[in-house]
Each structure stands twice: as C-alpha cells, then as structure tokens.
Write a protein that holds these residues in place. Structure first.
Motif, PDB file in Angstrom:
ATOM      1  N   THR A 197     -31.078 -11.756  73.772  1.00  0.00           N
ATOM      2  CA  THR A 197     -30.717 -11.826  75.189  1.00  0.00           C
ATOM      3  C   THR A 197     -31.100 -10.578  75.965  1.00  0.00           C
ATOM      4  O   THR A 197     -31.689 -10.663  77.065  1.00  0.00           O
ATOM      5  N   GLN A 207     -26.837 -14.708  81.846  1.00  0.00           N
ATOM      6  CA  GLN A 207     -27.419 -15.285  80.641  1.00  0.00           C
ATOM      7  C   GLN A 207     -28.345 -16.458  80.944  1.00  0.00           C
ATOM      8  O   GLN A 207     -29.378 -16.623  80.276  1.00  0.00           O
ATOM      9  N   THR A 247     -25.934 -22.459  78.707  1.00  0.00           N
ATOM     10  CA  THR A 247     -27.028 -21.503  78.882  1.00  0.00           C
ATOM     11  C   THR A 247     -28.386 -22.189  78.780  1.00  0.00           C
ATOM     12  O   THR A 247     -29.149 -22.233  79.739  1.00  0.00           O
TER      13      THR A 247
END
Length: 297
Positions: free
Chosen positions: A120, A248, A16
């Motif tokens: 997130t 993400q 990520t």
C-alpha cells in the motif's frame, strides 16, 4: 479498457479493491469470485456485476485479476490465473512459503503476464516521491520502523482473520515495513529476530553494503500503545517517512495504473519478484525468531 475480476469477498476486497476498480477510468470490474456463495452473491449485487463460484469461469471473462485472499490461498490461484494468461494484481504477502512465491513468479514469466503486488505505501504519492528522491540521493546506512496496531478489538474488520491470528504482525505488517526500507538500504543479507510481549516481532536486518535496519511489529498492541513511524539515517542527515496524501482506495487505483503500465511494457518495482524477495526475508525472520540464530536470506 482492462477487464478485471476480483478474487475474494472480505473487507479488503469489498471496500478497497472492488471500490477502486468500479470507478477506475481505464479498468472495468466485470465479476467477482469467492469461496462463500452467500458472500460472493452479496458482493456481486453491491457492485452490479456477476458473482462466480467457479474461478475458471471468471478467468474466461477477464484480462486481469485483483486478488484479496489469505496468502496461502492467493499463491496457487495466482499461478492458475497466470497460466490462463491473466495479468496479476496481487496482495501482500505474496505467499507464506518462498517456494510458493517463486512458483507465482515463474508462472507469470512463462505466460508473459504483468504483475504488481499491492504494497500500500508504495502507491501513496507522497511516499513514492519520498522513496524515489532519497534512493537517488543515496548514502543511507540505518533505518528504524515501528508498526504497532491493535486489530483484535471488537468491530475491527480484521479481528476474525484466521491467518493474521496465526502469522501475526511479522507477516501482515512486515511486508509494509520492508517495502519502505529496502528501496533505500538495499537487499537483506542476513537477519536476527526476537519475540516480545503481545506477539511483538523485533527484527535486526543487515543489508548489502553494510547498512542495518530494525523493524518492530505487532497486530496486538495495547489499544493505547499504537504507533507507526519510520526514521532513516544517512550521510546527508536524518529524515522520516511522510504522512499519506491519499486513501487506500486511491492507492489501489494507482496500483491498477501500475499494472496497466506493466502490461504495456513498463514494469513496476513492486512486481511478483519483489514480492518473492519479501517472502524470503519474512521466512528467514520466522526461522531466526524460532531458533534464536542469525539466518542468511
């Protein structure tokens, strides 16, 4: 172009954070640091950047750090980076102890560096637009959130996470839940909490102005009982949190944008102070669960 270093070599750091930084148009990934020489060497090779085993050596080469480490490790390193004058893109929870979270805030303020905590959901465009619109609308007096996931299954990238096994869904999922409840219902005044089967944490929160919310969280749900959803109730009706319209990596890219803006004098709502607020709520919930009492935040 802001120069970033990544602190951490786990799944989140690798797939990520580093992935988003390596392709970001306004940021450059210039190095990675980790506690395992083998893992940091592998990650550095994957992204074609230097691998550091001395964190201070990496700090000398960057303008900012993105941290993907257990919260008890993150907080002191964030203080160290802030004292070195580096902007902070932090993970949630900010810390496991309110005092440690406050130290991060104080160090960032003293150094004049920008901070963003990667909650997130707050960097998913559809969710961000939903929260902004409904916060402006106002009148919300109740919310209920359920986050039941099952990470301790073979093949799950987080199944071996020591801190998640120890702290459970309260600390790993609780920040996500609070990040989408607090913007509409406001700060938490006090709370109670109970524990259920499969390490489920159930929270009842009372907010400023009289609103109330509930959160039900676990990392160890039965595989067929996984669930995610948030519902809100107010004077204008009822609504639910929208589905994601980004992945993400894209969300982390948006967090990088937020840190760039914050460094330019436009702070984001999800800064270290907000991260410390969430840490205080979770710490109070942990006390409430262990003592079966109502705890003031």
């Amino acid at each position: 172009m802001m120069r970033f270093g990544v602190l951490g070599t786990g799944h989140w750091a690798t797939v990520t954070q580093a992935a988003a930084l390596a392709t970001h148009p306004s940021a450059t990934l210039v190095g990675v640091w980790g506690r395992s020489p083998e893992k940091v060497a592998e990650m550095g090779s994957r992204y074609g950047v230097p691998a550091y085993t001395d964190v201070d050596a990496l700090l000398k080469e960057v303008d900012a750090v993105a941290i993907a480490l257990p919260p008890a490790v993150q907080a002191p390193l964030a203080v160290r980076a802030a004292q070195a004058g580096k902007h902070l893109l932090l993970d949630k929870p900010l810390a496991l102890d309110p005092a440690a979270a406050d130290e991060v805030v104080a160090a960032a303020n003293a150094a004049g560096v920008a901070t963003v905590v990667f909650f997130t959901n707050r960097f998913i465009p559809a969710v961000d637009a939903f929260l902004r619109t409904n916060a402006e609308l106002g009148g919300w007096y109740a919310a209920h959130g359920t986050m039941y996931t099952s990470i301790f299954q073979p093949g799950n990238p987080y199944s071996a996470s020591v801190w998640r096994k120890e702290k459970g869904g309260l600390w790993d999922l609780g920040p996500h839940g609070l990040s989408v409840v607090l913007p509409l219902l406001g700060p938490v005044v006090d709370l109670s909490a109970a524990e259920g089967p499969r390490d489920t944490a159930h929270l009842l929160l009372r907010h400023e102005g009289g609103a109330a919310s509930t959160l039900s969280l676990t990392l160890d749900a039965a595989p067929e009982a996984k669930s995610f959803g948030f519902a809100y109730f107010g004077e204008h009706g009822a609504t639910t949190l929208p589905e994601w319209d980004a992945n993400q990596v894209e969300a982390f890219g948006n967090a990088v944008n937020a840190l760039l803006d914050a460094a330019a004098g436009r702070p984001h709502a999800c800064d270290a102070a907000f991260g410390a607020q969430v840490t205080r709520i979770l710490s109070a919930a942990e006390r409430a669960r262990s003592t079966s009492t109502i705890v003031t935040v």
